[in-house]
Design a protein around this motif. Structure first.
Motif, short mmCIF file in Angstrom:
data_model
loop_
_atom_site.label_atom_id
_atom_site.label_comp_id
_atom_site.label_asym_id
_atom_site.label_seq_id
_atom_site.Cartn_x
_atom_site.Cartn_y
_atom_site.Cartn_z
N ALA A 246 0.81 -1.23 0.00
CA ALA A 246 0.00 0.00 0.00
C ALA A 246 0.84 1.27 0.00
O ALA A 246 0.40 2.31 -0.51
N THR A 247 2.04 1.24 0.56
CA THR A 247 2.84 2.47 0.69
C THR A 247 4.18 2.40 -0.04
O THR A 247 4.92 3.39 -0.07
N TRP A 248 4.54 1.25 -0.60
CA TRP A 248 5.89 1.03 -1.11
C TRP A 248 6.36 2.10 -2.10
O TRP A 248 7.45 2.65 -1.97
N THR A 267 2.47 -5.87 5.77
CA THR A 267 1.11 -6.05 6.29
C THR A 267 0.05 -5.96 5.20
O THR A 267 -0.95 -6.65 5.23
N THR A 268 0.27 -5.06 4.19
CA THR A 268 -0.77 -4.88 3.17
C THR A 268 -0.44 -5.62 1.87
O THR A 268 -1.11 -5.42 0.86
N GLY A 269 0.60 -6.46 1.87
CA GLY A 269 0.94 -7.20 0.66
C GLY A 269 2.42 -7.14 0.38
O GLY A 269 3.08 -6.16 0.72
N TYR A 270 2.95 -8.22 -0.23
CA TYR A 270 4.41 -8.34 -0.40
C TYR A 270 4.88 -8.13 -1.83
O TYR A 270 6.08 -8.13 -2.10
N ASP A 271 3.93 -8.00 -2.78
CA ASP A 271 4.33 -7.93 -4.18
C ASP A 271 4.47 -6.47 -4.57
O ASP A 271 3.46 -5.78 -4.78
N VAL A 272 5.72 -5.96 -4.65
CA VAL A 272 5.93 -4.54 -4.93
C VAL A 272 6.84 -4.36 -6.13
O VAL A 272 7.54 -5.28 -6.56
N LYS A 273 6.85 -3.14 -6.67
CA LYS A 273 7.63 -2.82 -7.86
C LYS A 273 8.92 -2.09 -7.44
O LYS A 273 8.93 -1.34 -6.49
#
Ligand SMILES: [Zn+2]
Length: 343
Positions: A246-248, A267-273
């Motif tokens: 959510a904040t990455w 906490t809001t998800g591990y798949d980031v760019k």
């Protein structure tokens, strides 16, 4: 003894109060009567079940324990019955290359209480003597149980990993979380300028009380744009992340040249760019952090025992109401730690 366990993964309703045998202690172990055990998001993840991770069932949660020593094994020499103590939130082998060089949180056998091992949602727990740390009289059990995991994690992120220096600018995501409220205080103690994020005016005001110099509403404001405005377009030296997806992007955009982003959660998800063009041209560093070393726990506790770092308590629940405590965390209403208490 009484214990709250779960026999299958699921929602808060799987937590049941049961009678189980008291643990035996080995010669190098200490038996502690648990008076308080704080709840971490980790407990919710373990209770719900994590893909690819198997836990022995039934399982007892709880990494953050404070209580009183009731019995010590024959080989123990430092700790005595009657002492008020808190427990290191994890154990390791104490024999491998990592442990012997003081980096025990890299040990292959590193185990957080309440995850790979049974934790503190129970009346008695047996742990190795080196995991037992006496606490001063003026620190109550609820406060003591709120310290270990989050202050250790925040300390390791800022010093063990990001190499924080006095005077740097730090962005702390999620001031209302345990790690967030610890990171704000630690960074302020070391004369850093702290920008924190929180959701809504009530939580923003509490972030200011903790010492944050600026607070951004992460529900209504663009974090990166606000950071740029506050820092005169420069960005911050260190970002403390644990929110994840959510904040990455905004967290990465908030970094100054050669800034370091350190993360301990998703906490809001591990798949980031990750945009490699910015990573190399701005010479940024992205680093992972997990718990901290036993030596770092002793270090951060010096400041807690001296009253210079303070655990933030949201609420307490009797052990039997562990499910209600979990719901409090799931609803994201809390600011600070939710703690289970035992008589
Ligand atoms: Zn080891």
């Amino acid at each position: 003894m009484k214990a709250v366990r779960f026999h299958q993964h699921g929602g808060p309703e799987v937590l049941v109060l049961e009678d189980i045998p008291e643990p035996e202690i080995r010669a190098d172990e200490v038996l502690v009567r648990v008076h308080a055990c704080s709840v971490n998001h980790l407990d919710l993840f373990v209770r719900g079940g994590l893909p690819g991770v198997r836990y022995a069932l039934p399982h007892i949660l709880g990494a953050d324990i404070a209580g009183e020593v009731v019995r010590v094994g024959d080989l123990c020499w430092r700790v005595q019955p009657g002492q008020r103590v808190l427990l290191a939130p994890a154990t390791s082998c104490r024999q491998c290359e990592w442990c012997l060089s003081g980096r025990d949180n890299r040990c292959a056998k590193y185990a957080v209480l309440g995850t790979q091992l049974d934790g503190g949602y129970r009346e008695f727990v047996a742990v190795p003597e080196w995991a037992v740390i006496p606490i001063p009289d003026e620190l109550n059990f609820v406060h003591a149980a709120s310290v270990p995991l989050v202050f250790l994690t925040a300390w390791h992120m800022l010093f063990g990993r990001a190499g924080l220096e006095a005077g740097e600018d730090v962005l702390v995501l999620g001031a209302s979380s345990g790690v967030g409220s610890a990171a704000i205080q630690i960074a302020k103690l070391f004369h850093c300028r702290v920008i924190a994020t929180a959701g809504g005016e009530a939580k923003m005001a509490k972030a200011t009380e903790l010492g944050a110099d600026f607070v951004i509403d992460h529900h209504t404001q663009n974090i990166a744009a606000e950071v740029k405005r506050i820092t005169g377009k420069r960005g911050v030296d260190v970002v403390v992340e644990h929110v994840g997806a959510a904040t990455w992007d905004r967290s990465m955009q908030s970094l100054a040249p050669a800034g370091r982003l350190v993360t301990c959660g998703a906490t809001t998800g591990y798949d980031v760019k990750l945009d490699l063009r910015f990573l190399f041209s701005k010479q940024q560093t992205v680093m992972g952090s997990y718990m901290g070393t036993l030596g770092e726990l002793h270090r951060v506790l010096k400041f807690v025992f001296a009253g210079k770092l303070k655990p933030v308590i949201d609420s307490t629940f009797p052990l039997a109401e562990a499910a209600a405590a979990h719901r409090r965390l799931e609803q994201k209403e809390q600011f600070g730690k939710v703690v289970l208490t035992l008589p």
